[in-house]
Design an enzyme around this catalytic site. Structure first.
Site, PDB file in Angstrom:
ATOM      1  N   HIS A   1     -12.299 -18.469  47.233  1.00 51.43           N
ATOM      2  CA  HIS A   1     -12.016 -17.152  46.262  1.00 51.43           C
ATOM      3  C   HIS A   1     -12.224 -17.001  45.595  1.00 51.43           C
ATOM      4  CE1 HIS A   1      -8.979 -16.986  49.663  1.00 51.43           C
ATOM      5  NE2 HIS A   1      -8.516 -18.114  50.065  1.00 51.43           N
TER       6      HIS A   1
ATOM      7  N   HIS B   1      -4.569 -10.107  48.975  1.00 48.89           N
ATOM      8  CA  HIS B   1      -3.775 -11.266  49.401  1.00 48.89           C
ATOM      9  C   HIS B   1      -2.173 -11.359  49.291  1.00 48.89           C
ATOM     10  CE1 HIS B   1      -3.103 -15.680  51.194  1.00 48.89           C
ATOM     11  NE2 HIS B   1      -4.901 -15.446  50.877  1.00 48.89           N
TER      12      HIS B   1
ATOM     13  N   GLU C   1      -5.021 -10.459  56.155  1.00 49.00           N
ATOM     14  CA  GLU C   1      -6.443 -10.168  54.891  1.00 49.00           C
ATOM     15  C   GLU C   1      -7.919  -9.692  55.666  1.00 49.00           C
ATOM     16  OE1 GLU C   1      -6.959 -13.784  52.335  1.00 49.00           O
ATOM     17  OE2 GLU C   1      -5.831 -14.349  53.689  1.00 49.00           O
TER      18      GLU C   1
END
Length: 375
Positions: A128, A202, A339
Protein backbone atom coordinates in the site's frame (compact mmCIF):
# COMPACT_ATOMS: atom_id res chain seq x y z
CA UNK A 1 -60.42 30.48 -16.57
CA UNK A 2 -62.99 30.36 -19.38
CA UNK A 3 -61.18 27.54 -21.26
CA UNK A 4 -59.50 25.71 -18.36
CA UNK A 5 -61.82 24.70 -15.50
CA UNK A 6 -60.87 25.29 -11.88
CA UNK A 7 -60.21 21.58 -11.17
CA UNK A 8 -57.71 21.30 -14.03
CA UNK A 9 -55.98 24.49 -12.91
CA UNK A 10 -55.62 23.20 -9.34
CA UNK A 11 -54.28 19.87 -10.59
CA UNK A 12 -51.64 21.55 -12.75
CA UNK A 13 -50.66 23.82 -9.85
CA UNK A 14 -50.31 20.84 -7.50
CA UNK A 15 -48.15 18.93 -9.98
CA UNK A 16 -45.90 21.96 -10.36
CA UNK A 17 -45.52 22.27 -6.58
CA UNK A 18 -44.73 18.57 -6.25
CA UNK A 19 -42.11 18.91 -8.95
CA UNK A 20 -40.37 21.69 -7.06
CA UNK A 21 -40.71 19.87 -3.71
CA UNK A 22 -39.12 16.79 -5.26
CA UNK A 23 -35.90 18.69 -5.73
CA UNK A 24 -36.06 19.52 -9.43
CA UNK A 25 -35.05 23.11 -8.69
CA UNK A 26 -32.34 22.24 -6.13
CA UNK A 27 -28.84 22.72 -7.49
CA UNK A 28 -26.00 20.40 -6.50
CA UNK A 29 -23.75 21.97 -3.90
CA UNK A 30 -20.58 21.67 -1.83
CA UNK A 31 -20.12 22.55 1.83
CA UNK A 32 -16.96 22.52 3.95
CA UNK A 33 -16.13 22.32 7.64
CA UNK A 34 -13.05 21.91 9.79
CA UNK A 35 -12.63 18.24 10.71
CA UNK A 36 -9.57 18.56 12.95
CA UNK A 37 -5.82 19.11 13.00
CA UNK A 38 -2.88 16.73 12.68
CA UNK A 39 0.85 17.48 12.70
CA UNK A 40 0.00 21.20 12.79
CA UNK A 41 -2.13 21.05 9.63
CA UNK A 42 -5.85 21.61 9.36
CA UNK A 43 -8.00 18.87 7.84
CA UNK A 44 -11.36 19.71 6.29
CA UNK A 45 -14.40 17.62 5.47
CA UNK A 46 -16.22 18.42 2.23
CA UNK A 47 -19.82 17.39 1.57
CA UNK A 48 -20.99 16.93 -2.01
CA UNK A 49 -24.79 16.95 -2.38
CA UNK A 50 -26.62 16.10 -5.60
CA UNK A 51 -30.02 17.37 -6.71
CA UNK A 52 -31.40 13.96 -5.69
CA UNK A 53 -30.18 14.34 -2.13
CA UNK A 54 -27.34 11.81 -2.38
CA UNK A 55 -24.25 12.89 -0.45
CA UNK A 56 -20.56 12.04 -0.53
CA UNK A 57 -18.27 13.28 2.23
CA UNK A 58 -14.51 13.46 1.80
CA UNK A 59 -11.72 14.64 4.10
CA UNK A 60 -8.41 16.08 2.94
CA UNK A 61 -6.50 13.53 5.07
CA UNK A 62 -5.83 10.60 2.75
CA UNK A 63 -8.38 12.00 0.27
CA UNK A 64 -10.63 9.67 2.27
CA UNK A 65 -14.31 9.07 1.60
CA UNK A 66 -15.99 9.19 5.02
CA UNK A 67 -19.63 8.79 3.92
CA UNK A 68 -21.67 7.84 0.89
CA UNK A 69 -25.29 8.56 1.81
CA UNK A 70 -27.98 7.10 -0.45
CA UNK A 71 -31.66 6.18 -0.26
CA UNK A 72 -32.89 2.64 0.37
CA UNK A 73 -35.97 1.10 -1.27
CA UNK A 74 -38.21 2.96 1.21
CA UNK A 75 -36.56 6.32 0.59
CA UNK A 76 -34.67 6.31 3.89
CA UNK A 77 -31.17 7.77 3.69
CA UNK A 78 -28.14 6.01 5.14
CA UNK A 79 -24.38 5.79 4.74
CA UNK A 80 -23.21 2.72 2.83
CA UNK A 81 -19.51 2.94 3.70
CA UNK A 82 -17.61 2.54 6.94
CA UNK A 83 -16.00 5.56 8.52
CA UNK A 84 -15.05 7.27 11.78
CA UNK A 85 -16.43 10.24 13.69
CA UNK A 86 -13.08 11.91 14.42
CA UNK A 87 -9.81 12.74 12.73
CA UNK A 88 -7.92 11.05 15.56
CA UNK A 89 -9.54 7.76 14.52
CA UNK A 90 -8.43 8.26 10.91
CA UNK A 91 -4.86 9.01 11.98
CA UNK A 92 -4.83 6.21 14.58
CA UNK A 93 -3.57 2.66 14.26
CA UNK A 94 -7.07 1.18 14.06
CA UNK A 95 -7.70 2.81 10.68
CA UNK A 96 -7.61 0.08 8.05
CA UNK A 97 -7.40 2.51 5.10
CA UNK A 98 -11.08 3.45 5.53
CA UNK A 99 -12.16 5.19 2.31
CA UNK A 100 -8.62 6.31 1.51
CA UNK A 101 -6.69 6.71 -1.72
CA UNK A 102 -3.93 4.09 -1.79
CA UNK A 103 -0.64 4.69 -3.59
CA UNK A 104 1.89 5.35 -5.02
CA UNK A 105 1.49 1.62 -5.69
CA UNK A 106 -1.55 -0.05 -4.14
CA UNK A 107 -1.48 -3.56 -2.70
CA UNK A 108 1.63 -5.75 -2.41
CA UNK A 109 5.13 -5.66 -3.89
CA UNK A 110 7.11 -8.80 -3.12
CA UNK A 111 9.98 -8.15 -0.72
CA UNK A 112 9.24 -4.42 -0.77
CA UNK A 113 11.56 -3.93 -3.74
CA UNK A 114 11.73 -3.96 -7.53
CA UNK A 115 14.19 -3.42 -10.37
CA UNK A 116 13.39 -0.65 -12.84
CA UNK A 117 15.63 0.21 -15.82
CA UNK A 118 18.43 -1.84 -14.27
CA UNK A 119 18.33 -0.22 -10.83
CA UNK A 120 16.94 -1.77 -7.66
CA UNK A 121 14.62 0.29 -5.48
CA UNK A 122 13.91 -0.66 -1.88
CA UNK A 123 10.66 0.53 -0.31
CA UNK A 124 9.70 1.27 3.28
CA UNK A 125 7.04 -1.44 3.16
CA UNK A 126 5.83 -4.17 0.83
CA UNK A 127 2.22 -2.99 0.84
CA UNK A 128 0.00 0.00 0.00
CA UNK A 129 2.64 2.54 -1.01
CA UNK A 130 4.87 2.35 2.04
CA UNK A 131 4.63 3.16 5.73
CA UNK A 132 3.52 6.70 4.98
CA UNK A 133 1.57 6.16 1.77
CA UNK A 134 -0.95 8.46 0.11
CA UNK A 135 -3.59 7.41 2.67
CA UNK A 136 -1.63 9.31 5.35
CA UNK A 137 -1.03 12.53 3.39
CA UNK A 138 -2.96 15.78 3.48
CA UNK A 139 -4.23 16.64 0.02
CA UNK A 140 -4.91 20.05 -1.45
CA UNK A 141 -8.52 20.45 -2.53
CA UNK A 142 -10.17 22.37 -5.35
CA UNK A 143 -13.99 22.69 -5.33
CA UNK A 144 -15.76 22.39 -8.69
CA UNK A 145 -19.45 23.26 -9.12
CA UNK A 146 -21.28 22.64 -12.38
CA UNK A 147 -24.94 22.81 -13.39
CA UNK A 148 -25.68 19.11 -12.90
CA UNK A 149 -22.77 17.86 -10.78
CA UNK A 150 -20.24 18.82 -8.15
CA UNK A 151 -16.67 17.64 -7.75
CA UNK A 152 -13.54 17.80 -5.61
CA UNK A 153 -10.13 17.75 -7.26
CA UNK A 154 -7.62 16.43 -4.72
CA UNK A 155 -3.95 17.13 -5.45
CA UNK A 156 -0.77 15.75 -3.95
CA UNK A 157 2.90 16.12 -4.90
CA UNK A 158 4.97 13.05 -4.06
CA UNK A 159 8.68 13.88 -3.99
CA UNK A 160 11.40 11.81 -5.64
CA UNK A 161 12.44 9.09 -3.21
CA UNK A 162 9.29 9.23 -1.08
CA UNK A 163 8.82 5.79 0.51
CA UNK A 164 11.60 4.60 -1.82
CA UNK A 165 9.88 5.29 -5.15
CA UNK A 166 11.72 7.20 -7.90
CA UNK A 167 10.47 10.40 -9.50
CA UNK A 168 8.62 13.55 -8.52
CA UNK A 169 5.00 12.49 -9.00
CA UNK A 170 2.08 14.93 -9.38
CA UNK A 171 -1.18 13.16 -8.54
CA UNK A 172 -4.80 14.30 -8.91
CA UNK A 173 -7.92 12.47 -7.77
CA UNK A 174 -11.26 13.94 -8.83
CA UNK A 175 -14.42 12.84 -7.01
CA UNK A 176 -17.53 13.79 -9.00
CA UNK A 177 -21.09 13.32 -7.73
CA UNK A 178 -23.66 13.26 -10.52
CA UNK A 179 -27.45 13.49 -10.57
CA UNK A 180 -27.50 9.85 -11.74
CA UNK A 181 -26.47 8.76 -8.24
CA UNK A 182 -22.94 8.11 -9.44
CA UNK A 183 -19.65 8.73 -7.72
CA UNK A 184 -16.98 9.07 -10.39
CA UNK A 185 -13.33 8.72 -9.38
CA UNK A 186 -10.78 9.95 -11.92
CA UNK A 187 -7.09 9.42 -11.27
CA UNK A 188 -4.24 11.15 -13.12
CA UNK A 189 -0.50 11.31 -12.48
CA UNK A 190 2.66 12.58 -14.18
CA UNK A 191 6.32 12.04 -13.30
CA UNK A 192 9.74 13.49 -14.11
CA UNK A 193 11.48 10.10 -13.72
CA UNK A 194 10.40 6.59 -14.66
CA UNK A 195 8.41 5.07 -11.80
CA UNK A 196 5.52 2.74 -10.94
CA UNK A 197 1.95 3.94 -10.32
CA UNK A 198 -1.11 1.92 -9.27
CA UNK A 199 -3.86 3.87 -7.51
CA UNK A 200 -7.12 2.73 -5.93
CA UNK A 201 -9.75 3.69 -3.38
CA UNK A 202 -10.20 1.55 -0.27
CA UNK A 203 -13.83 2.17 0.72
CA UNK A 204 -15.56 -0.47 2.82
CA UNK A 205 -19.16 -1.02 1.68
CA UNK A 206 -22.14 -2.26 3.67
CA UNK A 207 -25.16 -1.44 1.53
CA UNK A 208 -27.65 -2.10 4.33
CA UNK A 209 -26.89 1.31 5.82
CA UNK A 210 -26.51 -0.20 9.27
CA UNK A 211 -29.34 -2.76 9.13
CA UNK A 212 -27.14 -5.84 8.63
CA UNK A 213 -24.17 -6.57 10.88
CA UNK A 214 -22.28 -8.39 8.13
CA UNK A 215 -22.36 -8.52 4.33
CA UNK A 216 -22.95 -12.29 4.25
CA UNK A 217 -26.36 -11.90 2.59
CA UNK A 218 -25.26 -9.29 0.05
CA UNK A 219 -25.47 -10.79 -3.43
CA UNK A 220 -22.41 -10.15 -5.59
CA UNK A 221 -21.57 -10.65 -9.23
CA UNK A 222 -18.04 -10.10 -10.59
CA UNK A 223 -17.37 -9.92 -14.33
CA UNK A 224 -14.31 -12.17 -14.28
CA UNK A 225 -13.51 -15.77 -15.21
CA UNK A 226 -9.99 -15.91 -13.73
CA UNK A 227 -8.11 -14.80 -10.63
CA UNK A 228 -4.51 -14.37 -9.50
CA UNK A 229 -3.12 -17.29 -7.57
CA UNK A 230 -1.18 -16.11 -4.50
CA UNK A 231 1.37 -17.61 -2.13
CA UNK A 232 1.04 -17.87 1.66
CA UNK A 233 1.87 -14.15 1.97
CA UNK A 234 -0.86 -13.28 -0.53
CA UNK A 235 1.70 -12.29 -3.18
CA UNK A 236 0.62 -13.28 -6.72
CA UNK A 237 2.68 -16.17 -8.08
CA UNK A 238 2.09 -15.27 -11.72
CA UNK A 239 -0.34 -18.14 -12.31
CA UNK A 240 -3.85 -17.18 -13.46
CA UNK A 241 -6.29 -20.06 -12.82
CA UNK A 242 -9.93 -20.22 -13.83
CA UNK A 243 -12.75 -19.60 -11.34
CA UNK A 244 -15.22 -22.19 -12.58
CA UNK A 245 -16.02 -24.88 -10.03
CA UNK A 246 -14.44 -22.98 -7.12
CA UNK A 247 -16.01 -21.07 -4.20
CA UNK A 248 -14.30 -17.97 -5.62
CA UNK A 249 -16.61 -17.87 -8.64
CA UNK A 250 -19.01 -14.90 -8.72
CA UNK A 251 -19.78 -14.95 -12.45
CA UNK A 252 -23.38 -15.59 -11.37
CA UNK A 253 -24.65 -13.56 -8.42
CA UNK A 254 -24.07 -15.31 -5.09
CA UNK A 255 -24.48 -14.27 -1.44
CA UNK A 256 -21.02 -13.28 -0.22
CA UNK A 257 -21.26 -15.53 2.82
CA UNK A 258 -22.56 -18.62 1.04
CA UNK A 259 -19.17 -20.23 0.36
CA UNK A 260 -16.78 -18.08 2.37
CA UNK A 261 -16.02 -20.91 4.83
CA UNK A 262 -15.36 -23.57 2.18
CA UNK A 263 -12.01 -25.25 1.78
CA UNK A 264 -9.89 -23.41 -0.77
CA UNK A 265 -6.26 -22.19 -0.53
CA UNK A 266 -7.18 -18.60 -1.41
CA UNK A 267 -9.89 -18.45 1.29
CA UNK A 268 -7.51 -19.94 3.84
CA UNK A 269 -4.69 -17.53 2.98
CA UNK A 270 -6.95 -14.50 3.08
CA UNK A 271 -9.10 -15.66 6.02
CA UNK A 272 -12.00 -14.94 3.68
CA UNK A 273 -12.10 -13.29 0.27
CA UNK A 274 -8.98 -11.21 -0.34
CA UNK A 275 -7.89 -11.82 -3.90
CA UNK A 276 -7.53 -10.19 -7.29
CA UNK A 277 -10.05 -10.96 -10.01
CA UNK A 278 -8.84 -10.73 -13.60
CA UNK A 279 -11.64 -8.77 -15.23
CA UNK A 280 -12.92 -9.76 -18.63
CA UNK A 281 -12.41 -6.16 -19.69
CA UNK A 282 -8.72 -5.69 -20.50
CA UNK A 283 -9.31 -2.91 -23.05
CA UNK A 284 -8.63 0.08 -20.81
CA UNK A 285 -12.16 1.35 -21.58
CA UNK A 286 -14.85 1.82 -18.95
CA UNK A 287 -16.84 -1.38 -18.39
CA UNK A 288 -18.92 -3.02 -15.66
CA UNK A 289 -16.70 -4.90 -13.18
CA UNK A 290 -19.09 -5.90 -10.39
CA UNK A 291 -22.65 -5.57 -9.11
CA UNK A 292 -23.84 -5.97 -5.52
CA UNK A 293 -27.41 -6.18 -4.17
CA UNK A 294 -28.34 -5.91 -0.50
CA UNK A 295 -31.79 -7.48 0.16
CA UNK A 296 -32.73 -5.67 3.39
CA UNK A 297 -32.27 -2.17 1.97
CA UNK A 298 -32.82 -2.99 -1.69
CA UNK A 299 -29.72 -1.00 -2.56
CA UNK A 300 -27.74 -1.90 -5.67
CA UNK A 301 -24.12 -0.93 -6.30
CA UNK A 302 -22.57 -1.19 -9.75
CA UNK A 303 -18.82 -0.71 -10.14
CA UNK A 304 -17.41 0.31 -13.52
CA UNK A 305 -13.69 0.67 -14.22
CA UNK A 306 -11.00 1.07 -16.85
CA UNK A 307 -8.67 -1.09 -14.74
CA UNK A 308 -7.79 -4.74 -15.54
CA UNK A 309 -8.14 -6.03 -11.97
CA UNK A 310 -10.54 -5.97 -9.04
CA UNK A 311 -9.44 -6.82 -5.52
CA UNK A 312 -12.43 -8.20 -3.61
CA UNK A 313 -11.92 -8.06 0.17
CA UNK A 314 -14.48 -9.00 2.81
CA UNK A 315 -13.18 -7.13 5.84
CA UNK A 316 -11.55 -10.30 7.18
CA UNK A 317 -9.55 -8.40 9.80
CA UNK A 318 -12.30 -6.10 11.02
CA UNK A 319 -12.91 -6.69 14.73
CA UNK A 320 -14.55 -5.11 17.82
CA UNK A 321 -11.36 -3.17 18.51
CA UNK A 322 -12.11 -1.05 15.44
CA UNK A 323 -14.66 1.49 16.66
CA UNK A 324 -16.57 3.02 13.79
CA UNK A 325 -19.12 5.76 13.32
CA UNK A 326 -21.32 6.51 16.34
CA UNK A 327 -18.89 4.46 18.49
CA UNK A 328 -20.08 1.17 17.01
CA UNK A 329 -17.59 -1.73 17.24
CA UNK A 330 -16.93 -3.62 14.03
CA UNK A 331 -17.05 -7.36 13.34
CA UNK A 332 -15.45 -9.73 10.86
CA UNK A 333 -17.09 -9.60 7.40
CA UNK A 334 -18.89 -6.36 8.31
CA UNK A 335 -18.08 -4.78 4.94
CA UNK A 336 -16.52 -5.49 1.56
CA UNK A 337 -14.10 -3.62 -0.68
CA UNK A 338 -14.08 -3.43 -4.47
CA UNK A 339 -10.59 -2.10 -5.18
CA UNK A 340 -10.20 -1.40 -8.89
CA UNK A 341 -6.52 -1.46 -9.84
CA UNK A 342 -3.67 -3.06 -11.77
CA UNK A 343 -2.50 -6.40 -10.43
CA UNK A 344 -0.57 -6.62 -7.15
CA UNK A 345 3.20 -7.13 -7.52
CA UNK A 346 3.11 -5.93 -11.13
CA UNK A 347 6.57 -4.30 -10.75
CA UNK A 348 8.00 -7.82 -10.31
CA UNK A 349 5.80 -9.65 -12.81
CA UNK A 350 6.67 -8.67 -16.42
CA UNK A 351 3.72 -10.70 -17.77
CA UNK A 352 1.20 -8.57 -15.83
CA UNK A 353 -0.24 -5.33 -17.28
CA UNK A 354 2.46 -2.72 -16.73
CA UNK A 355 2.35 -0.12 -13.97
CA UNK A 356 5.38 1.75 -15.36
CA UNK A 357 4.92 5.50 -15.89
CA UNK A 358 7.56 7.44 -17.80
CA UNK A 359 8.22 11.18 -18.21
CA UNK A 360 5.94 12.70 -20.83
CA UNK A 361 3.21 10.14 -20.16
CA UNK A 362 0.04 10.63 -18.12
CA UNK A 363 -1.40 7.92 -15.92
CA UNK A 364 -5.20 7.85 -16.26
CA UNK A 365 -7.76 5.64 -14.58
CA UNK A 366 -11.49 5.91 -13.93
CA UNK A 367 -13.86 4.08 -11.62
CA UNK A 368 -17.58 4.77 -11.21
CA UNK A 369 -19.75 3.58 -8.33
CA UNK A 370 -23.43 3.81 -9.35
CA UNK A 371 -26.21 3.40 -6.81
CA UNK A 372 -29.86 2.43 -7.32
CA UNK A 373 -32.58 0.41 -5.55
CA UNK A 374 -34.47 -2.76 -6.30
CA UNK A 375 -37.86 -3.37 -4.66
Amino acid sequence: MNKINRGTFLLLTSLLMISFAGGASVKPRISKKLFGETAGQQVYQYTLTSSNGMQVKVISYGASITDIITADKNGNMGSVVFGFDSLSAYTGRQNALMGAVVGRVANRIAGGKFILDGREYKLTSNIHGGRQGFDKKIWKVEEITRNKEVALKMNYFSKDGEEGFPGNLSVSITYTLTNRNELKIDYTATTDKTTHVNLTNHSYFNLSGGKAETVADTELRIVADQYLEADKNNIPTGNIPGLKGTPLDFTAAQPIGKRIAEEHPALKIGNGYDLTYVLRNQSGKLKLAAQAYEPLSGRVLEAFTTEPGLVFYTGNHLNPGIIGRRQKPSVKYAAFCLETQHYPNSPNQPSFPSTVLRPGETFRSQTIFRFSVRN
